[in-house]
Scaffold this motif. Structure first.
Motif, PDB file in Angstrom:
ATOM      1  N   ASN A  58       0.608  -1.218   0.146  1.00 35.62           N
ATOM      2  CA  ASN A  58      -0.053   0.256  -0.147  1.00 35.62           C
ATOM      3  C   ASN A  58       0.857   1.273  -0.153  1.00 35.62           C
ATOM      4  OD1 ASN A  58      -3.301  -0.393  -0.032  1.00 35.62           O
ATOM      5  ND2 ASN A  58      -2.193  -1.709   1.635  1.00 35.62           N
ATOM      6  N   VAL A  59       2.053   1.275   0.526  1.00 36.45           N
ATOM      7  CA  VAL A  59       3.063   2.313   0.387  1.00 36.45           C
ATOM      8  C   VAL A  59       4.134   2.599  -0.576  1.00 36.45           C
ATOM      9  CG1 VAL A  59       2.506   2.713   3.095  1.00 36.45           C
ATOM     10  CG2 VAL A  59       4.431   1.472   2.202  1.00 36.45           C
ATOM     11  N   CYS A  61       3.747   3.025  -3.727  1.00 38.68           N
ATOM     12  CA  CYS A  61       3.545   4.286  -4.479  1.00 38.68           C
ATOM     13  C   CYS A  61       4.504   5.272  -3.995  1.00 38.68           C
ATOM     14  CB  CYS A  61       2.117   4.644  -4.548  1.00 38.68           C
ATOM     15  SG  CYS A  61       1.515   5.009  -2.785  1.00 38.68           S
ATOM     16  N   LEU A  62       4.704   5.504  -2.710  1.00 39.77           N
ATOM     17  CA  LEU A  62       5.684   6.419  -2.273  1.00 39.77           C
ATOM     18  C   LEU A  62       7.052   6.524  -2.639  1.00 39.77           C
ATOM     19  CD1 LEU A  62       4.833   8.841  -0.103  1.00 39.77           C
ATOM     20  CD2 LEU A  62       6.139   7.373   1.258  1.00 39.77           C
ATOM     21  N   SER A 123       2.507  12.549   2.977  1.00 39.47           N
ATOM     22  CA  SER A 123       1.939  12.117   1.833  1.00 39.47           C
ATOM     23  C   SER A 123       0.565  12.268   1.753  1.00 39.47           C
ATOM     24  CB  SER A 123       2.649  10.597   1.290  1.00 39.47           C
ATOM     25  OG  SER A 123       1.883   9.757   2.070  1.00 39.47           O
ATOM     26  N   VAL A 125      -1.116   9.706   0.778  1.00 37.70           N
ATOM     27  CA  VAL A 125      -1.684   8.178   1.052  1.00 37.70           C
ATOM     28  C   VAL A 125      -2.610   8.017   1.962  1.00 37.70           C
ATOM     29  CG1 VAL A 125      -0.872   5.628   1.359  1.00 37.70           C
ATOM     30  CG2 VAL A 125       0.547   7.556   0.028  1.00 37.70           C
TER      31      VAL A 125
END
Length: 156
Positions: A58-59, A61-62, A123, A125
């Motif tokens: 889930n993270v 993308c960071l 972020s 998110v």
């Protein structure tokens, strides 16, 4: 139900691991070491599954490279964890492997808290969704562990 902040939840896990590691590393009492070792292996196992299955995907993308770095850390720790879970606490190699694993885990925890968590907090998110997924995953994992230990008790 309150929204679960995944960073707070993971930091709580980290604090528990630090406390148990401290007890393990600074005790000369074999019973205390054995108890804290059992709790450490369990806590690290559960925490790793949670991060690998829910948090990291889930993270990613960071910062894909940073997340990949943490996943590599996990592979090393998972190998040591598997080895330790198959050993008796009083085997001569246990202490050295435990220390090696704890050094890896503790530096991994520090890196996560210094590099990943602050960036995540800045972020956009969706943390509440990740928190709910983590909560659900952990509940299922605990349920499965309880079932496995029930079956183990019945077999004896």
């Amino acid at each position: 139900m309150d929204n679960v902040d995944p960073i707070q939840a993971l930091t709580r896990d980290h604090d528990m691991v630090r406390k148990l590691a401290d007890t393990y590393l600074n005790s000369s009492d074999m019973d205390v070491k054995k108890q804290s070792a059992i709790q450490l292996l369990q806590a690290i196992h559960t925490h790793s599954r949670l991060e690998e299955s829910i948090f990291y995907p889930n993270v990613r993308c960071l910062d894909d490279n940073l997340v990949r770095h943490f996943e590599q850390d996990h592979l090393k720790v998972d190998d040591l964890l598997a080895t330790l879970q198959g050993m008796q606490p009083d085997e001569p190699r246990t202490e050295a492997l435990m220390r090696e694993m704890l050094n890896a885990v503790l530096s991994h925890i520090d890196e996560e808290e210094q590099q990943l968590f602050p960036r995540l907090q800045r972020s956009n998110v969706d943390m509440s969704d990740i928190g709910l997924q983590m909560q659900s995953f952990e509940a299922n994992l605990i349920h499965m562990q309880a079932q496995a230990s029930d079956q183990g008790t019945r077999r004896r």
